[in-house]
Each structure stands twice: as structure tokens, then as C-alpha cells.
Design a protein around this motif. Structure first.
Motif, PDB file in Angstrom:
ATOM      1  N   PRO A 240       0.800  -1.226   0.000  1.00 47.89           N
ATOM      2  CA  PRO A 240       0.000   0.000   0.000  1.00 47.89           C
ATOM      3  C   PRO A 240       0.831   1.273   0.000  1.00 47.89           C
ATOM      4  CG  PRO A 240       0.071  -0.916   2.206  1.00 47.89           C
ATOM      5  CD  PRO A 240       0.723  -1.924   1.300  1.00 47.89           C
ATOM      6  N   VAL A 241       2.113   1.147   0.333  1.00 51.53           N
ATOM      7  CA  VAL A 241       2.910   2.374   0.438  1.00 51.53           C
ATOM      8  C   VAL A 241       4.030   2.435  -0.603  1.00 51.53           C
ATOM      9  CG1 VAL A 241       2.345   2.582   2.894  1.00 51.53           C
ATOM     10  CG2 VAL A 241       4.490   1.470   2.214  1.00 51.53           C
ATOM     11  N   SER A 242       4.061   1.458  -1.522  1.00 52.70           N
ATOM     12  CA  SER A 242       5.182   1.407  -2.467  1.00 52.70           C
ATOM     13  C   SER A 242       5.205   2.597  -3.412  1.00 52.70           C
ATOM     14  CB  SER A 242       5.143   0.112  -3.272  1.00 52.70           C
ATOM     15  OG  SER A 242       5.346  -0.980  -2.412  1.00 52.70           O
ATOM     16  N   ALA A 243       4.024   3.221  -3.647  1.00 49.72           N
ATOM     17  CA  ALA A 243       3.995   4.346  -4.577  1.00 49.72           C
ATOM     18  C   ALA A 243       4.013   5.694  -3.852  1.00 49.72           C
ATOM     19  CB  ALA A 243       2.746   4.254  -5.465  1.00 49.72           C
ATOM     20  N   LEU A 244       4.209   5.653  -2.542  1.00 52.26           N
ATOM     21  CA  LEU A 244       4.093   6.893  -1.759  1.00 52.26           C
ATOM     22  C   LEU A 244       5.464   7.411  -1.329  1.00 52.26           C
ATOM     23  CD1 LEU A 244       1.107   5.912   0.578  1.00 52.26           C
ATOM     24  CD2 LEU A 244       1.034   6.989  -1.698  1.00 52.26           C
ATOM     25  N   ASP A 245       5.526   8.724  -1.107  1.00 51.92           N
ATOM     26  CA  ASP A 245       6.779   9.274  -0.582  1.00 51.92           C
ATOM     27  C   ASP A 245       6.914   8.850   0.887  1.00 51.92           C
ATOM     28  OD1 ASP A 245       5.703  11.282   1.286  1.00 51.92           O
ATOM     29  OD2 ASP A 245       5.032  12.320  -0.518  1.00 51.92           O
ATOM     30  N   PRO A 246       8.120   8.960   1.449  1.00 55.10           N
ATOM     31  CA  PRO A 246       8.346   8.406   2.790  1.00 55.10           C
ATOM     32  C   PRO A 246       7.402   8.960   3.856  1.00 55.10           C
ATOM     33  CG  PRO A 246      10.434   8.908   1.748  1.00 55.10           C
ATOM     34  CD  PRO A 246       9.370   9.443   0.835  1.00 55.10           C
ATOM     35  N   ALA A 247       7.084  10.239   3.812  1.00 63.85           N
ATOM     36  CA  ALA A 247       6.208  10.810   4.846  1.00 63.85           C
ATOM     37  C   ALA A 247       4.805  10.224   4.740  1.00 63.85           C
ATOM     38  CB  ALA A 247       6.164  12.330   4.725  1.00 63.85           C
ATOM     39  N   ALA A 248       4.293  10.142   3.500  1.00 60.53           N
ATOM     40  CA  ALA A 248       2.950   9.586   3.302  1.00 60.53           C
ATOM     41  C   ALA A 248       2.945   8.099   3.650  1.00 60.53           C
ATOM     42  CB  ALA A 248       2.501   9.804   1.859  1.00 60.53           C
ATOM     43  N   ALA A 249       4.035   7.409   3.319  1.00 63.58           N
ATOM     44  CA  ALA A 249       4.123   5.976   3.627  1.00 63.58           C
ATOM     45  C   ALA A 249       4.045   5.755   5.135  1.00 63.58           C
ATOM     46  CB  ALA A 249       5.424   5.396   3.066  1.00 63.58           C
ATOM     47  N   THR A 250       4.764   6.573   5.876  1.00 60.69           N
ATOM     48  CA  THR A 250       4.748   6.449   7.336  1.00 60.69           C
ATOM     49  C   THR A 250       3.360   6.715   7.882  1.00 60.69           C
ATOM     50  OG1 THR A 250       7.062   7.051   7.513  1.00 60.69           O
ATOM     51  CG2 THR A 250       5.717   7.426   9.466  1.00 60.69           C
ATOM     52  N   GLN A 251       2.688   7.722   7.312  1.00 60.88           N
ATOM     53  CA  GLN A 251       1.341   8.065   7.775  1.00 60.88           C
ATOM     54  C   GLN A 251       0.364   6.913   7.528  1.00 60.88           C
ATOM     55  OE1 GLN A 251      -0.205  11.557   5.859  1.00 60.88           O
ATOM     56  NE2 GLN A 251      -1.098  12.332   7.769  1.00 60.88           N
ATOM     57  N   VAL A 252       0.449   6.308   6.332  1.00 58.22           N
ATOM     58  CA  VAL A 252      -0.457   5.195   6.014  1.00 58.22           C
ATOM     59  C   VAL A 252      -0.142   3.992   6.903  1.00 58.22           C
ATOM     60  CG1 VAL A 252      -1.044   3.489   4.241  1.00 58.22           C
ATOM     61  CG2 VAL A 252      -1.026   5.927   3.677  1.00 58.22           C
ATOM     62  N   MET A 253       1.141   3.709   7.115  1.00 61.85           N
ATOM     63  CA  MET A 253       1.489   2.580   7.984  1.00 61.85           C
ATOM     64  C   MET A 253       1.029   2.827   9.423  1.00 61.85           C
ATOM     65  SD  MET A 253       2.621   0.133   6.278  1.00 61.85           S
ATOM     66  CE  MET A 253       2.861  -0.835   7.761  1.00 61.85           C
ATOM     67  N   ALA A 254       1.157   4.072   9.882  1.00 67.15           N
ATOM     68  CA  ALA A 254       0.709   4.391  11.246  1.00 67.15           C
ATOM     69  C   ALA A 254      -0.803   4.205  11.358  1.00 67.15           C
ATOM     70  CB  ALA A 254       1.111   5.819  11.609  1.00 67.15           C
ATOM     71  N   LEU A 255      -1.517   4.576  10.291  1.00 71.05           N
ATOM     72  CA  LEU A 255      -2.977   4.386  10.288  1.00 71.05           C
ATOM     73  C   LEU A 255      -3.323   2.897  10.349  1.00 71.05           C
ATOM     74  CD1 LEU A 255      -5.948   5.258   9.847  1.00 71.05           C
ATOM     75  CD2 LEU A 255      -5.476   5.231   7.381  1.00 71.05           C
ATOM     76  N   LEU A 256      -2.653   2.091   9.541  1.00 67.14           N
ATOM     77  CA  LEU A 256      -2.948   0.649   9.534  1.00 67.14           C
ATOM     78  C   LEU A 256      -2.655   0.049  10.911  1.00 67.14           C
ATOM     79  CD1 LEU A 256      -1.536  -0.317   5.999  1.00 67.14           C
ATOM     80  CD2 LEU A 256      -3.942  -0.034   6.666  1.00 67.14           C
ATOM     81  N   ALA A 257      -1.573   0.506  11.540  1.00 61.73           N
ATOM     82  CA  ALA A 257      -1.235  -0.004  12.876  1.00 61.73           C
ATOM     83  C   ALA A 257      -2.302   0.411  13.891  1.00 61.73           C
ATOM     84  CB  ALA A 257       0.145   0.506  13.296  1.00 61.73           C
ATOM     85  N   GLU A 258      -2.791   1.648  13.769  1.00 58.87           N
ATOM     86  CA  GLU A 258      -3.868   2.107  14.670  1.00 58.87           C
ATOM     87  C   GLU A 258      -5.126   1.272  14.501  1.00 58.87           C
ATOM     88  OE1 GLU A 258      -3.174   6.843  14.520  1.00 58.87           O
ATOM     89  OE2 GLU A 258      -5.249   6.163  14.385  1.00 58.87           O
ATOM     90  N   LEU A 259      -5.451   0.963  13.253  1.00 61.23           N
ATOM     91  CA  LEU A 259      -6.674   0.189  13.002  1.00 61.23           C
ATOM     92  C   LEU A 259      -6.552  -1.192  13.639  1.00 61.23           C
ATOM     93  CD1 LEU A 259      -7.436   1.249   9.329  1.00 61.23           C
ATOM     94  CD2 LEU A 259      -8.636   1.943  11.413  1.00 61.23           C
ATOM     95  N   ALA A 260      -5.325  -1.722  13.654  1.00 64.61           N
ATOM     96  CA  ALA A 260      -5.120  -2.993  14.350  1.00 64.61           C
ATOM     97  C   ALA A 260      -5.175  -2.779  15.860  1.00 64.61           C
ATOM     98  CB  ALA A 260      -3.784  -3.605  13.941  1.00 64.61           C
ATOM     99  N   HIS A 261      -4.341  -1.899  16.347  1.00 65.99           N
ATOM    100  CA  HIS A 261      -4.122  -1.820  17.799  1.00 65.99           C
ATOM    101  C   HIS A 261      -5.261  -1.135  18.546  1.00 65.99           C
ATOM    102  CE1 HIS A 261       0.355  -2.043  16.536  1.00 65.99           C
ATOM    103  NE2 HIS A 261      -0.204  -3.235  16.578  1.00 65.99           N
TER     104      HIS A 261
END
Ligand SMILES: Nc1ncnc2c1ncn2[C@@H]1O[C@H](COP(=O)(O)OP(=O)(O)O)[C@@H](O)[C@H]1O
Ligand SMILES: [Mg+2]
Length: 254
Positions: free
Chosen positions: A179-200
Motif C-alpha cells: 500500500p505504500v510502495s507508490a508513496l513518498d516516505p512521509a505519506a508511507a509512514t502516515q499510512v502505515m501508522a494508520l494501519l497499525a492504529e486500526l489494528a491496535h
């Protein structure tokens, strides 16, 4: 038996061949509610195929898939569709209707939950669906962009809209294929943080294919490594070693 395995995602003995070549050789994978699992592995190792089998974009040759406590084995038609709706997938290539609003795109995730007569016109999504979609957009931090055309949003925002659409569908199992392969590093981190929040925080079972071991280490709870259609690594994220990474990518195939 661990009751957690009765919810979330549980895959057992998944096999899949293409043209006589076995690309999944009996894959076992569990993702508990509240857990973010990262799937790592070289190109062609079978990561996408495994996820595609779960959501029905590919048909497994053998194995059992349980989604949110329901085994898909033996189900067909409307029953299968209903059971599968508990899992949703987001992709590297973001599939949004660019000329429609972010909100309409999110509403589309909830359509199948409505009686057909009420879902015919996407212009007239019922109020309760729009309210639910708005709450989903709020969850991904984009309530203020609800009425903007999806195509006018940044890549990271579009990916978050795609996640909101999965939430609007009512998914309890969220799969994300690079999901983050096409995103710049800041956006990638934001999306990963969101996915982690949805889990945790929200208790979803989340599986994410990543090509960046660093992101996996930072955001995932557990890492699964595939080599040539087999799970060859399963480790708490904190224990991922450089040797593990080297081994996973040594036999890279196209
Ligand atoms: N629809 C398909 N038809 C034929 N071969 C496929 C198809 N999808 C995937 N494959 C093959 O299956 C293997 C695993 O692919 P994939 O699951 O996409 O790997 P990954 O996502 O780990 O890069 C690859 O060799 C790929 O070429
Ligand atoms: Mg892939």
C-alpha cells in the motif's frame, strides 16, 4: 485451541498453481484481531497470490480460509460473498473513481450492505450510509476532504480513502498489498501508522505486504517471510535480523 484463531484471519494449507507451477505450497497464515502482520518476500514469492485468494481475486486449489470466524470452505453464492465482505483489500495501485468525491468513493464500500433498490444511484446514497462513510473518513483523518474529488487528493490521502472504503464495507480483516510502495516516505509512514492504529486501537486483523523491512520493523507486530511459495520466516518484528532479510531476498525471482 487458541480462540483468537476463530476470528481475524486464519489460512491453512493454501495451495495455488499457475500453468502447472505451484506458487503457493501450503501456506499457513494467521492474523489475530488487534495484530498487524507484515508479509515480506522477493518478487514472485507468492505474497499477492496469497492475499488475492483470501478476497476471491484468485481461486485457491486447496486449503482452508477462515475470515472473521467463518470458514469459506463449502460456501458459494450470496453466503460466500457475505463471508468475504469481512475482508477487504487495498492495493498499491489505488482504485478510486477519481472524478467522484472522496465520500462517494467510501460509500461505494458500503453499497453491498444495502438492499439493491437503495443502491442503484450512486448520487443518492442513503443518508445513513453517507453518515457511516463520513465516520470512516474521519477515522482516516480526512473528514475535511470528504467533498473533494478523489483525483485531487495526494497519493497518501487517496490510499487513506481506500482504507476508509474498506472500513465502510465493515471489514474486520484488512489486507494491503504494497500500500505504500507508490508513496513518498512521509505519506508511507502516515499510512502505515494508520494501519497499525486500526489494528491496535480498533481491533482489526491487518496483513500488509511490504518491500521495506524498516517499515515492517517499525509498524508491524509480527513478520512473515515467504520464499518461493513457502513461509520460511515468522518472527516478532523486533527480532528481525539482517540475516533474515538477506535470506528472504537472496533467491529473488521475477
Ligand atoms: N494470474 C496469474 N497467472 C499466471 N501466473 C501468475 C498469476 N499471478 C501470479 N502468477 C505467478 O505466481 C508467482 C507469485 O506471484 P505473486 O503472488 O504476484 O508474487 P509476489 O506478490 O510475492 O511478487 C509469480 O511467479 C507470478 O508470475
Ligand atoms: Mg505482489
Amino acid at each position: 485451541m487458541n480462540t483468537l484463531l476463530d476470528t481475524g484471519l486464519a489460512v491453512r494449507g493454501l495451495r495455488k498453481s499457475y500453468g502447472g507451477r505451484e506458487v503457493l505450497k501450503g501456506v499457513d497464515l494467521t492474523v489475530a484481531p488487534g495484530e498487524l502482520v507484515a508479509l515480506l518476500g522477493a518478487n514472485g514469492s507468492g505474497k499477492s497470490t496469497a492475499l488475492r485468494c483470501v478476497v476471491g481475486l484468485a481461486e485457491a486449489d486447496a486449503g482452508e480460509i477462515r475470515v472473521a470466524g467463518t470458514s469459506l470452505r463449502g460456501l458459494s453464492g450470496a453466503e460466500l460473498t457475505r463471508a468475504r465482505r469481512a475482508a477487504a483489500m487495498v492495493f498499491q495501485q489505488i482504485h478510486l473513481v477519481r472524478r467522484r468525491s472522496a465520500l462517494d468513493n467510501v460509500c461505494a464500500g458500503g453499497i453491498a450492505g444495502l438492499p439493491l433498490s437503495r443502491s442503484l444511484s450512486p448520487v443518492l446514497f442513503p443518508r445513513e450510509l453517507r453518515e457511516h462513510a463520513m465516520a470512516c473518513l474521519d477515522r482516516v483523518g480526512l473528514a475535511d476532504r470528504a467533498h473533494d474529488r478523489a483525483g485531487s487528493l495526494s497519493g497518501g490521502q487517496q490510499q487513506r480513502v481506500a482504507v476508509a472504503r474498506a472500513l465502510c464495507q465493515g471489514a474486520r480483516v484488512l489486507l494491503a498489498d504494497e500500500p505504500v510502495s507508490a508513496l513518498d516516505p512521509a505519506a508511507a509512514t502516515q499510512v502505515m501508522a494508520l494501519l497499525a492504529e486500526l489494528a491496535h486501537e480498533d481491533g482489526l486483523a491487518v496483513a500488509v505486504v511490504l518491500h521495506q523491512p524498516e517499515l515492517a520493523r517499525l509498524h508491524a507486530d509480527r513478520l512473515i517471510g515467504l520464499i518461493d511459495g513457502e513461509i520460511r520466516l515468522s518472527t516478532p518484528a523486533a527480532l528481525l535480523s539482517e540475516e533474515d532479510i538477506a535470506a528472504l531476498y537472496r533467491g529473488e525471482r521475477g
